[in-house]
Design a protein around this motif. Structure first.
Motif, PDB file in Angstrom:
ATOM      1  N   ALA A  96       0.845  -1.206   0.000  1.00  0.00           N
ATOM      2  CA  ALA A  96       0.000   0.000   0.000  1.00  0.00           C
ATOM      3  C   ALA A  96       0.874   1.248   0.000  1.00  0.00           C
ATOM      4  O   ALA A  96       0.579   2.219  -0.702  1.00  0.00           O
ATOM      5  CB  ALA A  96      -0.925  -0.005   1.212  1.00  0.00           C
ATOM      6  N   ARG A  97       1.954   1.236   0.775  1.00  0.00           N
ATOM      7  CA  ARG A  97       2.878   2.373   0.827  1.00  0.00           C
ATOM      8  C   ARG A  97       3.520   2.581  -0.544  1.00  0.00           C
ATOM      9  O   ARG A  97       3.582   3.695  -1.045  1.00  0.00           O
ATOM     10  CB  ARG A  97       3.943   2.102   1.891  1.00  0.00           C
ATOM     11  N   ASP A  98       3.977   1.485  -1.166  1.00  0.00           N
ATOM     12  CA  ASP A  98       4.582   1.569  -2.500  1.00  0.00           C
ATOM     13  C   ASP A  98       3.579   2.095  -3.513  1.00  0.00           C
ATOM     14  O   ASP A  98       3.912   2.891  -4.380  1.00  0.00           O
ATOM     15  CB  ASP A  98       5.106   0.203  -2.949  1.00  0.00           C
ATOM     16  N   PHE A  99       2.334   1.649  -3.393  1.00  0.00           N
ATOM     17  CA  PHE A  99       1.290   2.096  -4.316  1.00  0.00           C
ATOM     18  C   PHE A  99       1.047   3.589  -4.154  1.00  0.00           C
ATOM     19  O   PHE A  99       0.909   4.312  -5.132  1.00  0.00           O
ATOM     20  CB  PHE A  99      -0.007   1.313  -4.076  1.00  0.00           C
ATOM     21  N   ARG A 100       0.995   4.058  -2.891  1.00  0.00           N
ATOM     22  CA  ARG A 100       0.780   5.490  -2.648  1.00  0.00           C
ATOM     23  C   ARG A 100       1.925   6.320  -3.227  1.00  0.00           C
ATOM     24  O   ARG A 100       1.712   7.381  -3.801  1.00  0.00           O
ATOM     25  CB  ARG A 100       0.621   5.767  -1.154  1.00  0.00           C
TER      26      ARG A 100
END
Length: 148
Positions: free
Chosen positions: A118-122
């Motif tokens: 999720a962090r990478d996606f953000r």
């Protein structure tokens, strides 16, 4: 025969849980406690008078634990089945079906991987948005420069 008994208990547990959560049940409980408190002087606040409320509340609490636990177990299993079906029918990863049976450590590891994705996606999403904004500004500047 066993299924009938289990179904009967489940129905009974659900009915009691519904009834226990109603405002009328709460009001009746308050009324019962008020009656008990008012009768204190009548019974000279005796040990028996105190024992009545202590025993009554202990018994009700003891039985309610099992009834509410039964209801919560069924609700949890139903929600889990619904989530599993949504995962199975969607583009989500089927690997998540049945994870409720993993150990705490396995769940913590899985949660950490999900948070990292999720962090990478953000971060990727933010970079894409910044690039899109820069392209829009460049296009606007080009239009302004050419007089279009």
């Amino acid at each position: 025969m066993v299924t009938t008994r289990v179904r009967t208990f489940s129905d009974f547990a659900a009915s009691v849980a519904r009834a226990a959560g109603r405002p009328g049940t709460f009001a009746a409980s308050l009324l019962l406690i008020a009656v008990w408190a008012v009768t204190g002087p009548l019974f000279h606040y005796s040990d028996t008078w105190q024992l009545i409320i202590n025993t009554g509340t202990t018994i009700v609490t003891f039985l309610m634990v099992f009834l509410i636990q039964n209801t919560q177990n069924r609700d949890g299993a139903a929600i889990q089945a619904k989530l599993d079906e949504l995962i199975r029918a969607s583009a989500a990863q089927n690997a998540y079906i049945g994870i409720e049976h993993l150990t705490e450590e396995e769940l913590d590891s899985l949660r950490a991987r999900c948070e990292a994705r999720a962090r990478d996606f953000r971060i990727t999403d933010a970079a894409d948005a910044a690039e899109e904004s820069a392209n829009a500004k460049a296009a606007a500047a080009a239009r302004a420069a050419t007089g279009a």
